[in-house]
Write an enzyme that holds these catalytic residues in place. Structure first.
Site, mmCIF file in Angstrom:
data_model
loop_
_atom_site.group_PDB
_atom_site.id
_atom_site.type_symbol
_atom_site.label_atom_id
_atom_site.label_comp_id
_atom_site.label_asym_id
_atom_site.label_seq_id
_atom_site.Cartn_x
_atom_site.Cartn_y
_atom_site.Cartn_z
ATOM 1 N N TYR A 86 38.618 57.235 33.040
ATOM 2 C CA TYR A 86 37.665 57.385 34.142
ATOM 3 C C TYR A 86 37.190 58.842 34.227
ATOM 4 C CZ TYR A 86 35.996 57.753 38.972
ATOM 5 O OH TYR A 86 35.237 58.022 40.089
ATOM 6 N N GLU A 100 34.709 54.398 47.885
ATOM 7 C CA GLU A 100 35.246 55.622 48.483
ATOM 8 C C GLU A 100 35.663 55.354 49.923
ATOM 9 O OE1 GLU A 100 36.152 58.337 47.215
ATOM 10 O OE2 GLU A 100 35.158 58.395 45.273
ATOM 11 N N TRP A 119 42.658 57.260 44.928
ATOM 12 C CA TRP A 119 41.568 56.683 44.150
ATOM 13 C C TRP A 119 42.111 55.823 43.015
ATOM 14 C CZ3 TRP A 119 37.142 54.712 44.178
ATOM 15 C CH2 TRP A 119 36.470 54.417 42.987
#
Length: 209
Positions: free
Chosen positions: A28, A50, A58
């Site tokens: 990522y 988010e 995350w």
């Protein structure tokens, strides 16, 4: 992690340390984070995810992302805007996502607000990129200390306030800045990370909406 906030991978490349050399997180970091994005669906997806991340990591959200995409019609906001109470209950019963009623309802609400934003600006991308920070707001050097000390910026505060006035929810300044970092409105790969120069090149050649 070094004092500079970097880490060296098994491939010998120096990166931002936050991915901790975890394979999916590193991918990522290398292939998505910070690369300029103008696709409305991906922009909507990211700002919603988010919001789901609030209070979590995350990495937790990233590992549930495919389940989120399945639950929310690939984050096509035109479709999500049509969701009703039955869809809220369906999502609350889905063990693959974060089952938080407020955040699920927020995603549906924000899809409807995204439709309004698109109607006004033509695309979500045009709205968000119109807020791209100028060089006067950016640090001379993007360091680990700089990133840690500034979880929000004047621009993220401004966008957050404007979105809230438009009826969006779960879009606080910290959430918005994380969105800006991920979608390439800023390049916060820190000095020494091998991705920093690559992202700078992508931003330089990126056609702003």
């Amino acid at each position: 992690m070094t004092a500079k906030g970097t880490i060296t991978g098994a491939d010998g490349l120096v990166r931002c340390a936050w991915h901790a050399n975890l394979a999916d997180y590193q991918r990522y970091h290398d292939e998505e984070w910070g690369r300029p994005m103008a696709d409305d669906i991906r922009l909507f997806e990211k700002i919603c995810l988010e919001g789901f991340q609030s209070g979590l990591s995350w990495l937790t959200i990233l590992r549930k992302r495919e389940a989120f995409r399945a639950a929310f019609a690939g984050f096509d906001f035109e479709v999500v805007a049509t969701f009703g109470d039955a869809d809220v209950e369906r999502c609350l019963a889905d063990p693959g996502i974060v089952r938080h009623r407020g955040k699920i309802v927020s995603t549906i609400n924000n899809a409807r607000r995204a439709q309004e934003l698109k109607a006004e600006f033509g695309t979500l991308a045009r709205y968000f990129w119109s807020h791209e920070p100028g060089t006067n707001e950016r640090p001379k050097a993007v360091t680990y200390e700089e990133i840690v000390a500034n979880p929000t910026t004047p621009t993220s505060v401004q966008i957050s306030k404007d979105l809230k006035k438009r009826g969006w929810t779960f879009v606080g300044p910290t959430t918005v800045y994380a969105f800006m970092q991920a979608m390439g409105l800023v390049n916060d790969h820190i000095e020494g990370c091998y991705c920093r120069a690559k992202v700078e090149q992508l931003r330089a050649s990126f056609a702003r909406p």
